[in-house]
Scaffold this active site. Structure first.
Site, PDB file in Angstrom:
ATOM      1  N   ASP A  25      -5.460   0.464   0.787  1.00 20.13           N
ATOM      2  CA  ASP A  25      -4.383   1.461   0.800  1.00 20.13           C
ATOM      3  C   ASP A  25      -3.305   0.997   1.784  1.00 20.13           C
ATOM      4  OD1 ASP A  25      -3.739   4.441  -0.070  1.00 20.13           O
ATOM      5  OD2 ASP A  25      -3.175   4.227   2.041  1.00 20.13           O
ATOM      6  N   GLU A  57      -0.203   3.896  -3.935  1.00 17.58           N
ATOM      7  CA  GLU A  57      -0.214   2.724  -3.066  1.00 17.58           C
ATOM      8  C   GLU A  57      -1.636   2.214  -2.846  1.00 17.58           C
ATOM      9  OE1 GLU A  57      -0.207   6.322  -0.259  1.00 17.58           O
ATOM     10  OE2 GLU A  57       0.571   5.758  -2.217  1.00 17.58           O
TER      11      GLU A  57
END
Length: 906
Positions: free
Chosen positions: A768, A812
């Site tokens: 992430d 993301e």
């Protein structure tokens, strides 16, 4: 037959002439309408400019009158009036009061700081207009210089202020001046801008000075144009306008006229052929009008009749277009070279002006002085070393003494010299060589035994001027033993005065004219041309051929005029320039059998003389290659014409042979014979169809079937490829090019089953991007997409084993499936990925160390867990959450008993 052919050719010629005449008439009418619309708009807007200039002059005049009525107390009226002027005309750039030649007050101050305290006496580019204003006691408008504040061309409105009544010479107190941007003023009047239907150029005509350009392309005055004059107190402005390119004659109208002309000509030609019986024939005993000629003859006529016209027209068009292109190229090259040469000459004369301005400022500020002569000389020598074009930097004393640093302009020796003359020993000019430390080394002898600086032209010019001024070309009076200073020079000089206004000396910066000749020769060697520089009266200053520019007769200098030069080219061009009385122009010359294209233009030195730079290039530079090319084109056209005639004969025989065979067979049929059909071979489809109808029909059907089969195969292959592309698109993330979530889920399930079956490890990385929401908020989503693509590239470069899969899990967040790797190897790979992303160095103010980083969770699948794949994702996500909670930019490994974690914050 011959008569009909003559009529056809005559009709073709008449049709071409009529079309060209109609096009010429229509073009003339259209250009007249365009010029009329230009004149109407141009007259109106030029009048608007004239009124605007007068309004600004009147505004400045009222300020000058108020200041003149308050002797010695300008500060009060200026401070109260100037703000009101600026409010009345927001386009005013600055309003100033000048005491003598120094700016004392400025409004507004913001944006005009560069002109505060400016001394016009050290700015020769302004002094010509100021001197005219003082001499004639009239307002002036200066549009020939760039504003000190902005560097853009501006209009400076000046009004003088005198204490004494008109006619007194010593009553000049100062002036008021206001400035506006020239382009803004023209735009305000509507002379430039998108709604103007014309391009405009402006030039100024003034007393004792040739016309010079203020705005726009000077070449507009040489084209058909509309002209308006604006009379000002000190000059007359001439404005020229030509239609913009978009208003030119529409080529579509020309092609319409040509098409109509061709159509009418063709209709008349068909009518004539119809009247002469071309469309009737007689076969056998059928009654009809006799045919005009055989098929072969008609084919030859149709093919050969227009050929001479087309070949001739093509040759004429190619010839005229080539000649025009060569002439345009030659003019363009001459203009470009002349402009480049002019700019370089202007830069050349900028050298003494900059040096004189710099040293005058040094004296004025007290940084150098005549009481520190050694320091002064060292400064002169340093400047000469930095600027090889300078010949002399010198100071003439008030008593006639002389102190200078110089570089010999003649011969091969270029070592610097110090020149001194002291009136205490009779003015003997002593010359010393200089070492590398800028100190006198050895003597180079003595020169003029009675040198008196007060008698030199530069000294006399400085005494007569109020400011830095150009002095005329003169012969050096150094008379050194080796003749290294036997040359002429010119430059700028300025009087040096003490605080009481007493003369202490004259400063000068000088360049030798032979340096200009060497410069011109170097420029002309590479292009094979001739160039020279002359004064406005025709006296030569320099030439590329090195011809003498002066002669000594009984010790007196006699200048050589351009039309008296030893060079026949310079002599002829100089005479043409003198008789043309134009400051710029272009002419063709022929000298001793050689043709030249010449261009000349004026160079106005700031507050100095008007010079003329002339350039002549031989036309053979362009004409000879063009002639060779034209000869080749002519031979090529002739060859095509001969080939066309031969081809026409062959085609006429080839096309007519099967038709003649069918014609004879038809005549036999009419006579009762012709039972067997002839064997006809022809490239004409209709003839083959008549002879082989059925066979052709069957062949068409077979061909059509084969074509359908080919098209079906092509369509099937296209559908297969399209399906393959759709499958690829359904498995790939559109932004990063990684596998998408759907593909990830499929591969994870497959690899999980395979790992349990083969009892081999499998690990999963969950990644992430840290603080990605803040990155998007700061830089925007397009920048965020770039970051995601860069992270994806790192994953693709890091995950290279067969079976590994990098995917975009969502937003993301990314995931990497690592079959065959245990948790320790997966953790090592995760650390490498984290380090590589951090090494990208993507700036992120909220990130750790100011960079974009990632956090990674690592988990290994339990091979005994029936739901191992789903559990694996939860464990990796829990590890990712701990990596986020533990400070980010780190790798965490899942604990064996860990379950799904909380969603990881960016």
């Amino acid at each position: 037959m011959k008569r009909t052919l003559s009529v056809v050719i005559l009709l073709l010629l008449l049709g071409v002439a009529a079309a060209l005449g109609t096009e010429f008439y229509d073009r003339s009418r259209s250009e007249a309408r365009i010029m009329a619309s230009v004149r109407q708009q141009f007259d109106e807007r030029a009048a608007r400019l004239r009124d605007d200039l007068r309004a600004l002059q009147d505004l400045n005049g009222r300020l000058a009158a108020a200041l003149a009525a308050a002797p010695g107390g300008e500060a009060g009226p200026f401070g109260s009036i100037a703000p009101g002027m600026a409010r009345a005309r927001p386009d005013i750039r600055s309003i100033v009061f000048v005491h003598k030649l120094r700016i004392e007050q400025v409004y507004p101050i913001a944006g005009n700081e560069p002109v505060i305290g400016l001394d016009y006496g050290l700015r020769p580019q302004f002094m010509a207009k100021i001197a005219y204003m003082i001499r004639h006691r009239v307002p002036v408008i200066d549009g020939s210089t760039r504003l000190v504040q902005t560097g853009r061309t501006g209009l400076i409105f000046r009004v003088p202020i005198f204490d004494a009544p008109a006619g007194a010479d010593g009553g000049y107190r100062g002036m008021t001046a206001l400035t506006v941007d020239l382009e803004n003023t023209l735009r305000r009047a509507g002379l430039i801008g998108p709604d103007a239907v014309f391009d405009v150029a402006i030039r100024s005509r003034e007393e004792d000075r040739p016309a010079y350009g203020l705005f726009g392309e000077p070449g507009l005055f040489d084209r058909p144009h509309v002209q308006v004059s604006i009379v000002l107190p000190d000059a007359t402005w001439e404005l020229a306008a030509v239609p913009k390119d978009g208003l030119a004659y529409d080529p579509a109208r020309a092609w319409l006229i040509r098409g109509m002309g061709a159509s009418v000509t063709l209709a008349l030609l068909l009518a004539v052929l119809y009247r002469r019986g071309v469309w009737w024939s007689r076969s056998g005993g059928i009654a009809s009008r006799d045919g005009l000629a055989s098929l072969r003859t008609l084919l030859l006529i149709a093919t050969l009749a227009p050929m001479p016209l087309m070949v001739g027209l093509a040759g004429w068009l190619v010839f005229t277009a080539s000649i025009q292109a060569v002439e345009d190229l030659e003019r363009q090259q001459v203009d470009e070279l002349a402009d480049q040469l002019r700019d370089k000459v202007v830069d050349f004369f900028e050298v003494p002006r900059a040096a004189a301005t710099f040293n005058a400022g040094q004296f004025k500020s007290g940084l150098v002085g005549l009481d520190r002569r050694d320091d002064l000389l060292r400064g002169f020598l340093l400047q000469l070393r930095q600027q090889p074009l300078l010949t002399l930097l010198s100071v003439g004393m008030a008593d006639g003494g002389y102190l200078a640093a110089g570089r010999p302009p003649v011969g091969d020796e270029r070592g610097l010299r110090i020149l001194r003359a002291d009136r205490s020993d009779g003015g003997v000019l002593r010359i010393d060589r200089v070492d590398d430390d800028n100190r006198p080394s050895t003597s180079a002898g003595t020169g003029n035994p009675r040198y008196d600086a007060r008698t030199r032209p530069w000294f006399e010019t400085a005494l007569q001027a109020r400011s830095l001024r150009w002095y005329p070309a003169y012969r050096y009076a150094i008379h050194d033993p080796g003749g290294l200073f036997e040359d002429m020079g010119m430059g700028m000089s300025v009087a040096l005065r003490d605080e009481a206004g007493r003369l202490v000396g004259v400063l000068t910066a000088d360049v030798a004219l032979s340096q200009i000749s060497r410069f011109l020769r170097a420029e002309m060697v590479r292009i094979g041309g001739i160039a020279f520089l002359a004064e406005s009266g025709g006296a030569l200053l320099a030439s590329s051929g090195g011809e003498p520019i002066y002669h000594l007769e009984d010790g007196q200098v006699r200048r050589v005029l351009a039309d008296q030069s030893e060079s026949p080219e310079i002599r002829l061009l100089g005479a043409r320039i003198l008789h043309s009385e134009r400051v710029m122009g272009r002419q063709s010359l022929e000298v001793e059998g050689r043709r030249y294209l010449a261009r000349w233009q004026a160079i106005q030195l700031p507050d100095g003389p008007m010079l003329t730079i002339a350039l002549a290039l031989p036309e053979s530079r362009y004409a000879e290659p063009a002639e060779r090319a034209l000869n080749r084109i002519g031979l090529l056209i002739l060859g095509f014409w001969v080939f066309g005639v031969a081809a026409a004969l062959l085609v006429a025989w080839w096309l007519s042979r099967p038709l003649l065979s069918l014609s004879r067979w038809a005549e036999e049929l009419a006579g009762g014979g012709g039972q067997s059909s002839p064997s006809v071979r022809s490239p004409v489809r209709e003839i083959v169809v008549l002879a082989h109808a059925l066979d052709r029909m069957a062949e068409r059907q077979r061909s059509h079937a084969r074509e359908l089969e080919r098209q079906v195969a092509e369509r099937t292959q296209a559908l297969v490829e399209a399906n393959q592309r759709l499958v690829g698109l359904s498995l790939t993330d559109g932004l990063t090019g990684l596998a998408n979530r759907r593909h990830f889920d499929e591969v994870l399930a497959q690899e999980g089953d395979r790992s349990r079956r083969d009892r081999r490890p499998m690990s999963l990385l969950m990644l992430d991007v840290d603080w990605f929401k803040y990155y998007n908020d700061q830089f925007g989503h397009p920048a965020g997409d770039v970051v995601l693509c860069q992270v994806a590239r790192v994953l693709l470069e890091s995950v290279r084993r067969p079976g590994d899969l990098a995917a975009r899990y969502g937003g993301e967040e990314f995931a990497v499936i690592l079959p065959g790797l245990d948790v320790r190897a997966a953790q090592a790979m995760a650390e490498r990925i984290r380090a590589r992303v951090e090494a990208l160095g993507i700036v992120h103010s909220h990130g750790l160390s100011g960079r974009v980083t990632i956090s990674i969770g690592v988990a290994q699948m339990d091979l005994d867990d029936a739901h191992g794949a789903e559990t694996l994702v939860g464990q990796a996500d829990a590890a990712l959450y701990r990596a986020k909670a533990g400070g980010r930019n780190r790798v965490e490994t899942a604990r064996p008993d860990a379950g799904p974690g909380e969603p990881a914050a960016s």
